[in-house]
Write an enzyme that holds these catalytic residues in place. Structure first.
Site, PDB file in Angstrom:
ATOM      1  N   HIS A 155      -3.029   0.202  -3.407  1.00  0.00           N
ATOM      2  CA  HIS A 155      -3.871   0.730  -2.342  1.00  0.00           C
ATOM      3  C   HIS A 155      -4.116  -0.342  -1.284  1.00  0.00           C
ATOM      4  O   HIS A 155      -3.649  -1.476  -1.437  1.00  0.00           O
ATOM      5  CB  HIS A 155      -5.175   1.231  -2.954  1.00  0.00           C
ATOM      6  CG  HIS A 155      -4.956   2.180  -4.090  1.00  0.00           C
ATOM      7  ND1 HIS A 155      -4.930   3.550  -3.936  1.00  0.00           N
ATOM      8  CD2 HIS A 155      -4.697   1.955  -5.415  1.00  0.00           C
ATOM      9  CE1 HIS A 155      -4.698   4.127  -5.103  1.00  0.00           C
ATOM     10  NE2 HIS A 155      -4.541   3.188  -6.022  1.00  0.00           N
ATOM     11  N   ARG A 157       0.847  -1.184   0.000  1.00  0.00           N
ATOM     12  CA  ARG A 157       0.000   0.000   0.000  1.00  0.00           C
ATOM     13  C   ARG A 157       0.891   1.245   0.000  1.00  0.00           C
ATOM     14  O   ARG A 157       2.026   1.215   0.500  1.00  0.00           O
ATOM     15  CB  ARG A 157      -0.900   0.023   1.238  1.00  0.00           C
ATOM     16  CG  ARG A 157      -1.930   1.141   1.190  1.00  0.00           C
ATOM     17  CD  ARG A 157      -2.669   1.331   2.496  1.00  0.00           C
ATOM     18  NE  ARG A 157      -3.623   2.437   2.375  1.00  0.00           N
ATOM     19  CZ  ARG A 157      -4.276   2.972   3.387  1.00  0.00           C
ATOM     20  NH1 ARG A 157      -4.092   2.517   4.613  1.00  0.00           N
ATOM     21  NH2 ARG A 157      -5.116   3.969   3.188  1.00  0.00           N
ATOM     22  N   HIS A 158       0.387   2.335  -0.543  1.00  0.00           N
ATOM     23  CA  HIS A 158       1.144   3.592  -0.580  1.00  0.00           C
ATOM     24  C   HIS A 158       1.411   4.127   0.828  1.00  0.00           C
ATOM     25  O   HIS A 158       0.821   3.681   1.814  1.00  0.00           O
ATOM     26  CB  HIS A 158       0.372   4.641  -1.390  1.00  0.00           C
ATOM     27  CG  HIS A 158      -1.023   4.874  -0.876  1.00  0.00           C
ATOM     28  ND1 HIS A 158      -1.304   5.578   0.273  1.00  0.00           N
ATOM     29  CD2 HIS A 158      -2.223   4.445  -1.355  1.00  0.00           C
ATOM     30  CE1 HIS A 158      -2.601   5.610   0.477  1.00  0.00           C
ATOM     31  NE2 HIS A 158      -3.193   4.919  -0.488  1.00  0.00           N
TER      32      HIS A 158
END
Length: 626
Positions: free
Chosen positions: A553, A368-369
């Site tokens: 995400h 995930r970012h």
């Protein structure tokens, strides 16, 4: 060593500690502790020393159950020691790395002799006496080597005990149960069914072959001394999950729990429905106090980590202990063999083989970012940063120092937000950790969201690969569009704009799922179908060894790994609750098993990143108050 000398050695090895239980109790009573709490403390600490029991009592001074007459539960296990134990521990570690945790990891390697039973605190010393008496009686009857045979099924893997040896062990268990019932007035149920040493239990069926392969490295005939060990546990917390504190936590409110690093916490998952996200309510093993605690300050621990060993009896073989030879390899504490004569060239060869093994690994790392700026400052973050003439102004040190130029205007960052400064730092830190672990990243694919592109760039900078590996922007890796607040597809920065902003984008990459094909408010089935098609194409295209890094995400960790693992899509009702728990830079790692033509999920190559919140501060509020 003669047989008589061996028996004498064994009796000395297994006799009680110098201080008797009566002396320990008298010592605690002289300190002013009531008899019932002193006995409770001795039972909870294994009747070892008065100092340990006294420390336990001081730690539990605020324990609301301190005066409750709740006894401990006890169990008798036969545990291996020596080289066989070391091999079993290696299996424990590798099976967890390659196939994730299963039920067997909750407890150390053992053969169950007696199921858990209760014993009054004041009678525990009689259990110790029963173990010693029965141990002495069976010392010469106990088999010097226990024959083990591997057994496997779809949910169980372990060693079964040879019938002839099992019968002797069962007789020992029955004798202990009888002696304990006479001396300590306990109802003890000995194990008289098939005796076994469990290696894995309640695992995923597709992990069976891997576990069987790992088990073949264990030689059941390896040297081993068997020890009958008496353990206790707190009967109130059976079937609770055990968490271990990674960091210290000081309560901010009266209903929160103080944590010291290493503290063990009992958590009842059935009682967490009304607890705020990110928090759990639990009871401290160290203090007995109950309260709320941040779950991201903890990690899962084993059930047996909270158990206490009381006494053990080691069955020394009648042939005696072999004499030490100074020229033989010396065993280390961790079970490895160390030979001082080993040459440097051999060490270098092993190191080279290890590096080659690492380099040959083909893996899929889905991440995930990092922390996005609007999750810190809210959706109105742009309004906080714009001056009267519409220019960007850094209103807080955690805002980006500057924003990349985009032709459609600064306000489009509202639906395509960048990372915060902390998010940039987080992402670089993960890249540096991957570099330290010498993980070979060969490809980087990224969602078109700016926060994901920035994360990928920073990870590559941490890896020192920002000039060598280009980022392939894949629109098919974008978030489930149903979750977009404005119900339209965000206006992403063009590849040329990203390149001008010095992001190392691969302009020659032809995406699998065009940006124009993303539809607003897609159904769950449409999203899952998109993810499956995109990730399968990426894996198919990346044939070289090394790690394929996917930066996406929170939902990416589930929706892009399950198709690779051959698992069906998660139920849509369970999807959102899972994704909400995934933090910034959360990651999953899948490793290819080429010989078996499949992938498996194992521990990520680096640890997760955990940190606390840091609220905004204005010195005008309160500092000058009289």
């Amino acid at each position: 060593m003669a047989v008589a000398e061996t028996q004498l050695y064994s009796k000395v090895l297994n006799k009680f500690r110098n201080r008797s239980t009566c002396a320990l109790l008298e010592s605690l009573l002289s300190m002013g502790f009531p008899a019932h709490t002193a006995q409770k403390a001795l039972a909870a600490t294994g009747h070892k020393t008065a100092e340990e029991a006294s420390k336990w009592l001081h730690s539990h001074c605020n324990d609301p159950s301190l005066d409750d007459p709740i006894p401990q539960e006890y169990a008798l296990y036969l545990c291996p020691t020596g080289p066989l134990h070391d091999k079993l521990q290696e299996f424990w570690k590798e099976s967890k790395n390659q196939c994730a945790r299963n039920k067997a990891h909750e407890i150390f390697p053992h053969i169950t002799l007696c199921d858990f039973f209760t014993c009054e605190d004041r009678k525990v010393e009689f259990l110790h006496e029963a173990l010693k008496k029965v141990g002495d009686r069976f010392l010469n009857l106990f088999p010097p080597v226990i024959s083990l045979s591997l057994h496997s099924s779809v949910s169980y893997l372990g060693f079964f005990i040879n019938d002839a040896h099992a019968n002797v062990i069962k007789e020992f268990a029955v004798a202990f149960a009888t002696e304990a019932s006479i001396l300590a007035d306990c109802r003890v149920k000995p194990c008289i069914k098939q005796l076994h040493l469990t290696l894995a239990h309640k695992f995923y069926p597709h992990h069976q072959k891997t576990l069987e392969q790992l088990a073949k490295s264990i030689s059941p005939g390896q040297s081993c001394l068997w020890t009958a060990a008496l353990y206790s546990r707190d009967m109130r917390f059976v079937n609770y999950q055990i968490l271990q504190a990674l960091f210290q936590y000081k309560p901010q409110n009266i209903d929160e729990l103080m944590l010291n690093t290493g503290d063990l916490i009992y958590v009842d998952r059935s009682q967490q429905s009304d607890v705020s996200d990110g928090w759990v309510i639990g009871t401290s093993h160290r203090t007995g106090c109950r309260g709320f605690l941040p779950e991201n300050y903890t990690e899962k621990a084993n059930e047996s980590d909270t158990w206490v060993k009381h006494r053990e009896y080691t069955f020394t073989p009648a042939s005696g202990l072999p004499p030490k030879n100074e020229n033989e390899p010396r065993p280390k504490l961790n079970g490895e063999v160390h030979n001082p004569i080993m040459t440097k060239s051999v060490t270098q060869t092993l190191a080279f083989q290890l590096s080659q093994t690492i380099a040959l690994r083909r893996g899929l790392l889905v991440m995930r970012h990092g922390e996005r700026v609007d999750h810190v400052f809210g959706k109105s973050w742009i309004q906080q940063c714009l001056t009267a003439d519409g220019k960007y102004h850094r209103a807080d040190l955690n805002f980006p120092a500057s924003l990349p130029k985009r032709r459609d205007g600064i306000r489009h960052f509202e639906y395509d937000p960048p990372l915060s400064c902390c998010g940039v730092f987080q992402s670089r830190l993960v890249g540096e950790a991957l570099l330290e672990k010498q993980e070979a990243v060969s490809y980087v694919y990224c969602s078109p969201a700016l926060r994901c592109i920035q994360t990928a760039q920073c990870v590559l900078e941490g890896l020192k690969l920002e000039q060598k590996i280009k980022i392939r922007v894949e629109p098919g890796l974008f978030e489930w569009t149903k979750w977009e607040a404005n119900k339209i597809i965000p206006s992403f920065m063009a590849l040329t704009e990203l390149t001008e902003a010095t992001y190392n984008i691969d302009p020659s990459y032809r995406c699998t799922f065009p940006l124009s094909s993303l539809v607003p408010s897609e159904s769950y089935e449409e999203y899952i179908s998109r993810c499956s098609a995109v990730i399968k194409q990426i894996v198919s295209d990346c044939t070289s060894n090394g790690i394929i890094l996917i930066v996406g995400h929170g939902s990416s960790l589930d929706s892009f790994t399950r198709p690779v693992l051959g698992l069906p899509a998660r139920d849509s009702n369970d999807f959102a609750p899972l994704v909400r728990k995934i933090p910034s830079l959360g990651m999953c790692f899948c490793e290819e098993l080429r010989e078996e033509n499949r992938w498996q999920m194992i521990n990520p190559p680096v640890k997760t990143l955990t940190h606390g919140s840091n609220a905004a501060f204005n010195w005008r509020n309160g500092m000058l108050d009289s």
